[in-house]
Enzyme design. Structure first.
Site, PDB file in Angstrom:
ATOM      1  N   LYS A 107       0.834  -1.209   0.000  1.00 43.89           N
ATOM      2  CA  LYS A 107       0.000   0.000   0.000  1.00 43.89           C
ATOM      3  C   LYS A 107       0.867   1.257   0.000  1.00 43.89           C
ATOM      4  CE  LYS A 107      -3.156   0.478   3.396  1.00 43.89           C
ATOM      5  NZ  LYS A 107      -3.176   1.746   4.140  1.00 43.89           N
ATOM      6  N   SER A 108       1.897   1.287   0.843  1.00 45.31           N
ATOM      7  CA  SER A 108       2.750   2.484   0.921  1.00 45.31           C
ATOM      8  C   SER A 108       3.416   2.763  -0.426  1.00 45.31           C
ATOM      9  CB  SER A 108       3.847   2.269   1.967  1.00 45.31           C
ATOM     10  OG  SER A 108       3.277   2.163   3.243  1.00 45.31           O
ATOM     11  N   GLY A 155      -5.260   7.802   5.634  1.00 43.42           N
ATOM     12  CA  GLY A 155      -4.373   8.807   6.226  1.00 43.42           C
ATOM     13  C   GLY A 155      -3.128   9.015   5.378  1.00 43.42           C
ATOM     14  N   SER A 199       7.098   9.058  12.068  1.00 44.52           N
ATOM     15  CA  SER A 199       6.057   8.915  11.052  1.00 44.52           C
ATOM     16  C   SER A 199       6.615   9.087   9.649  1.00 44.52           C
ATOM     17  CB  SER A 199       4.944   9.946  11.292  1.00 44.52           C
ATOM     18  OG  SER A 199       4.132  10.036  10.139  1.00 44.52           O
ATOM     19  N   GLN A 249       4.750   9.171   7.130  1.00 41.38           N
ATOM     20  CA  GLN A 249       3.824  10.079   6.432  1.00 41.38           C
ATOM     21  C   GLN A 249       4.273  11.521   6.601  1.00 41.38           C
ATOM     22  OE1 GLN A 249      -0.070   9.171   7.948  1.00 41.38           O
ATOM     23  NE2 GLN A 249      -0.082   7.128   7.069  1.00 41.38           N
ATOM     24  N   ASP A 258       1.755  -1.239  11.816  1.00 38.76           N
ATOM     25  CA  ASP A 258       0.401  -1.653  11.410  1.00 38.76           C
ATOM     26  C   ASP A 258       0.093  -3.103  11.787  1.00 38.76           C
ATOM     27  OD1 ASP A 258      -0.145   0.838  10.305  1.00 38.76           O
ATOM     28  OD2 ASP A 258       0.706   0.279   8.365  1.00 38.76           O
ATOM     29  N   LYS A 262      -4.494   5.657  14.742  1.00 36.93           N
ATOM     30  CA  LYS A 262      -4.596   5.014  13.425  1.00 36.93           C
ATOM     31  C   LYS A 262      -6.060   5.050  12.960  1.00 36.93           C
ATOM     32  CE  LYS A 262      -0.263   4.132  12.887  1.00 36.93           C
ATOM     33  NZ  LYS A 262       0.490   4.799  11.826  1.00 36.93           N
TER      34      LYS A 262
HETATM   35  C1  S3P Z   1       2.593   4.757   6.163  1.00 40.37           C
HETATM   36  C2  S3P Z   1       3.158   5.102   7.366  1.00 40.37           C
HETATM   37  C3  S3P Z   1       2.626   4.640   8.671  1.00 40.37           C
HETATM   38  C4  S3P Z   1       1.659   3.468   8.513  1.00 40.37           C
HETATM   39  C5  S3P Z   1       0.693   3.672   7.379  1.00 40.37           C
HETATM   40  C6  S3P Z   1       1.438   3.846   6.064  1.00 40.37           C
HETATM   41  C7  S3P Z   1       3.198   5.283   4.920  1.00 40.37           C
HETATM   42  O1  S3P Z   1       1.923   5.719   9.265  1.00 40.37           O
HETATM   43  O2  S3P Z   1       0.944   3.255   9.708  1.00 40.37           O
HETATM   44  O3  S3P Z   1      -0.187   2.571   7.256  1.00 40.37           O
HETATM   45  O4  S3P Z   1       2.882   4.757   3.830  1.00 40.37           O
HETATM   46  O5  S3P Z   1       3.997   6.217   5.001  1.00 40.37           O
HETATM   47  P1  S3P Z   1       2.677   6.855  10.134  1.00 40.37           P
HETATM   48  O6  S3P Z   1       3.496   7.668   9.213  1.00 40.37           O
HETATM   49  O7  S3P Z   1       1.561   7.640  10.765  1.00 40.37           O
HETATM   50  O8  S3P Z   1       3.510   6.113  11.130  1.00 40.37           O
END
Ligand code: S3P
Length: 451
Positions: free
Chosen positions: A30-31, A103, A176, A178, A329, A356
């Site tokens: 997914k990322s 998110g 994070s 993200q 996750d 989350k």
């Molecule tokens: C993700 C980062 C993680 C993870 C999310 C995907 C990403 O979140 O929990 O499912 O793709 O960068 P955080 O950045 O809030 O830790």
């Protein structure tokens, strides 16, 4: 203005099953899928993507890239093409951007828009509208963007990107990927060098992909051990083909199901074991899980392997807090494995689980209690008292619009003495649309509840 999930809530029951067997590939990571679409939209020319996760979260990002001016198409063979507009070339969307439950999509695209002189409104479902956005609003505001958000920095929000974005050096108060990625995305259309400093390293897919597209990224470890990631702004991004590997966070469900369901042997093929993502597998092996890592290779710039998993008797352990970012996750499904282990499993340093898709400590703990398991929770830890394989099950679990809570408790139901029901399996489509079909193919038994 929050959107509703694309399918109505649908409860689902997992029934005691035996001898899961077979070889499967799980959907694309997914990322990496979100990032492939976003970086493709910023490269000039065609980025070809194979193995893209076609879950609701990623499809929302694909639609967003179209609204920002990129051409995004799916070919008959399942590959995707993104024809990008170049760094600085995004156009203002006519309609609000709807991220559904995601998110990652919302926060990464906030970084993208923050570096362009355009205005966009960000909306999402009830779960996403509860999640904190201050963590990206603060650094992006320092770079010159303007936000109008709901009380507490929540969505829906409207963002006007900076006319003259300023580079920053930002020490992120939260671990994070993200936040890191949002700042680096804003830094792309910013002159000079944008730096993010991470006390705890997080997944590095953004850095890997930026390098593959020709951006200049420098890494430096400071005296305190923190990692500084510096991006030189205003690069010309050149498209490169992306093969998305299997998602270790999705593979976690068949892997734990095979460990817990007696008489099982399952091979999960082609998942990325990027060290920033593989913490669950290290933990399960420490617990005594029979997991063989086979055929290790590199694909599309990521380490990839196949896993052979056999049913195992697990032992409870202390999961070190410094491992949290590499399995953030996966704690809900680890808690299920812990319920079947002998002795207690203590997970600490996991306060991020509170923000989350749901409060995952609370949702996991109440689901476990509904199935006869003792749990102790604090603000940033959870201890599960294992029952050495004797889990009664029989509970009804509230999933709180959280796909991973739904899949975790369905895995529990396959190995418990009595079936386990989740109130809503519809959200599984955000990350793993084929979950029920793939698991059924291995021999897992599910029953829909009469409405
Ligand atoms: C993700 C980062 C993680 C993870 C999310 C995907 C990403 O979140 O929990 O499912 O793709 O960068 P955080 O950045 O809030 O830790």
């Amino acid at each position: 203005m929050a959107t509703s999930p694309s399918s109505p809530a649908a409860s689902l029951t997992a029934e005691p099953s035996h001898g899961l067997a077979g070889r499967i590939s799980v959907p694309g990571d997914k990322s990496i899928s979100h990032r492939a679409l976003i970086f493709g939209a910023l490269a000039v020319g065609e980025t070809r993507i194979s193995g893209l996760l076609e879950g609701e979260d990623v499809l929302a990002t694909a639609e967003t890239m179209r609204r920002l001016g990129a051409r995004v198409t799916r070919h008959e063979d399942g590959t995707w093409s993104v024809f990008g507009v170049g760094v600085g070339g995004l156009s203002e969307p006519a309609e609000p951007l709807d991220f559904g439950n995601s998110g990652t999509g919302a926060r990464l695209v906030m970084g993208l828009v923050a570096g362009h002189p355009i205005t966009a409104t960000f909306i999402g479902d009830a779960s996403l509208s509860r999640r904190p956005m201050g963590r990206v609003i603060n650094p992006l505001t320092e770079m010159g963007a303007h936000f109008h958000a709901r009380e507490g920095g929540r969505m829906p929000l409207t963002l006007t990107g900076a006319r003259q974005p300023m580079p920053i050096t930002y020490r992120s108060p939260v671990a994070s990927a993200q936040v890191k990625s949002a700042i680096l995305l804003a830094g792309l259309n910013t002159p000079g060098i944008t730096t993010v400093i991470e006390a705890t390293p997080t997944r590095d897919h953004t850095e890997r992909m930026l390098k593959a597209f020709g951006a200049h990224i420098a890494l430096e470890t400071g005296k305190d051990g923190a990692l500084a990631i510096s991006l030189t702004g205003e690069p010309e991004l050149t498209p490169c083909p992306i093969a998305v590997p299997g998602d270790p966070s999705s593979a976690a469900f068949p892997v734990v199901a095979a460990l817990l369901t007696p008489g099982s042997e399952v091979v999960v093929e082609g998942i990325t074991l990027n060290p920033h993502r593989a913490g669950l597998y290290t933990t399960l092996m420490e617990m005594g899980g029979d997991i063989e890592v086979m055929n290790q290779r590199e694909e599309g710039g990521e380490p990839v392997a196949d896993l052979r998993v056999r049913s195992s008797s697990l032992k409870g352990i202390d999961v070190p807090p410094e491992r949290a970012a590499s399995m953030i996750d996966e704690y809900p499904v680890l808690a299920i494995a812990a319920a079947f282990a002998e002795g207690a499993t203590r997970m600490s340093g996991i306060h991020e689980l509170r923000v989350k898709e749901s409060d995952r400590i609370a949702a996991t703990a109440s689901g476990l209690r509904a199935n006869g398991i003792k749990v102790h929770e604090t603000e940033d830890s959870m201890t599960v008292e294992g029952r050495a394989g004797e889990v009664s099950g029989g509970g009804h679990v509230a999933t709180h619009m959280d796909h991973r809570i739904a899949m975790s408790f369905l895995v529990m139901g396959l190995a418990a003495q009595k079936p386990v029901t989740v109130d809503d399996a519809a959200m599984i489509a955000t990350s793993f649309p084929d979950f029920v079909r793939l698991m059924s193919g291995l021999g897992a038994s599910f029953a829909k509840q009469a409405q």
